[in-house]
Design an enzyme around this catalytic site. Structure first.
Site, mmCIF file in Angstrom:
data_model
loop_
_atom_site.group_PDB
_atom_site.id
_atom_site.type_symbol
_atom_site.label_atom_id
_atom_site.label_comp_id
_atom_site.label_asym_id
_atom_site.label_seq_id
_atom_site.Cartn_x
_atom_site.Cartn_y
_atom_site.Cartn_z
ATOM 1 C CD GLU A 100 -3.220 -0.777 0.731
ATOM 2 O OE1 GLU A 100 -3.339 0.282 0.064
ATOM 3 O OE2 GLU A 100 -4.121 -1.619 0.854
ATOM 4 C CG HIS A 136 -6.737 -3.657 -5.363
ATOM 5 N ND1 HIS A 136 -7.262 -3.126 -4.214
ATOM 6 C CD2 HIS A 136 -7.300 -4.888 -5.504
ATOM 7 C CE1 HIS A 136 -8.103 -4.011 -3.673
ATOM 8 N NE2 HIS A 136 -8.145 -5.074 -4.440
ATOM 9 C CG ASP A 146 -6.397 0.413 -4.851
ATOM 10 O OD1 ASP A 146 -7.421 -0.191 -5.185
ATOM 11 O OD2 ASP A 146 -5.526 -0.085 -4.113
#
Ligand SMILES: [Zn+2]
Length: 174
Positions: A100, A136, A146
């Site tokens: 992330e 993703h 994202d």
């Protein structure tokens, strides 16, 4: 060797037996409706509250945080399917490492984030037989957006490919 901070998150489980980790999934995250939406603590909280996780989180200034051990299955991809003609495997969490990056839709990813991500990627490539790096949005189209159009795939790809040994191929979505 880069510095990696630790912040264990509980939402993870075992990978299926004898699973080779061959995919990296890039995500972006921010704490919507939070006054400090790009802060580490707010983003940790979002993951935990949503009962999800990723293996790594990279802050705006390029700090790398390890949240789940690479040999565990983190919960980042959800309902997902590989996007390639010859690879449509589902349940991408089984065989991937999730990273992330803290970023909002209308904010650019920072240079520090690209540098940290490339370093982390090269270390992961040394540890696992990675052959795919995807976003993703590519494995959950219509459901996830994202890391989105502001993520500079050619820039990231150039940084990664500059560091991999000759003869090794890693497939990118673009
Ligand atoms: Zn995501």
């Amino acid at each position: 060797m880069m510095h990696i901070n630790k912040k264990p998150l509980i939402h993870s489980n075992d990978r299926p037996p004898a699973t080779a980790v061959d995919t990296i999934v890039i995500h972006s995250i921010y704490a919507k409706d939070h006054a400090d939406s790009l802060s580490l603590s707010a983003c940790f909280n979002v993951l935990d509250t949503c009962q999800v996780s990723a293996h790594y989180l990279i802050s705006r200034d390029g700090e790398i945080w390890n949240l789940v051990d690479e040999d565990k299955r983190a919960w980042h991809a959800g309902v997902s399917k590989m996007p390639f003609g010859d690879d449509c495997r589902e349940n991408v969490n089984h065989f991937s490492i999730g990273i992330e990056l803290i970023c909002e839709e209308n904010t650019d990813f920072s240079s520090e984030q690209y540098e940290a991500l490339a370093l982390l990627t090269s270390e992961i490539l040394n540890r696992h037989p990675i052959t795919n790096i995807v976003g993703h949005e590519h494995i959950a189209p219509g459901r996830k957006v994202d890391p989105g159009p502001r993520f500079d795939w050619p820039r990231y790809r150039a940084l990664v490919e500059g560091g991999i040994s000759a003869g090794r191929t890693v497939r990118f979505p673009l």
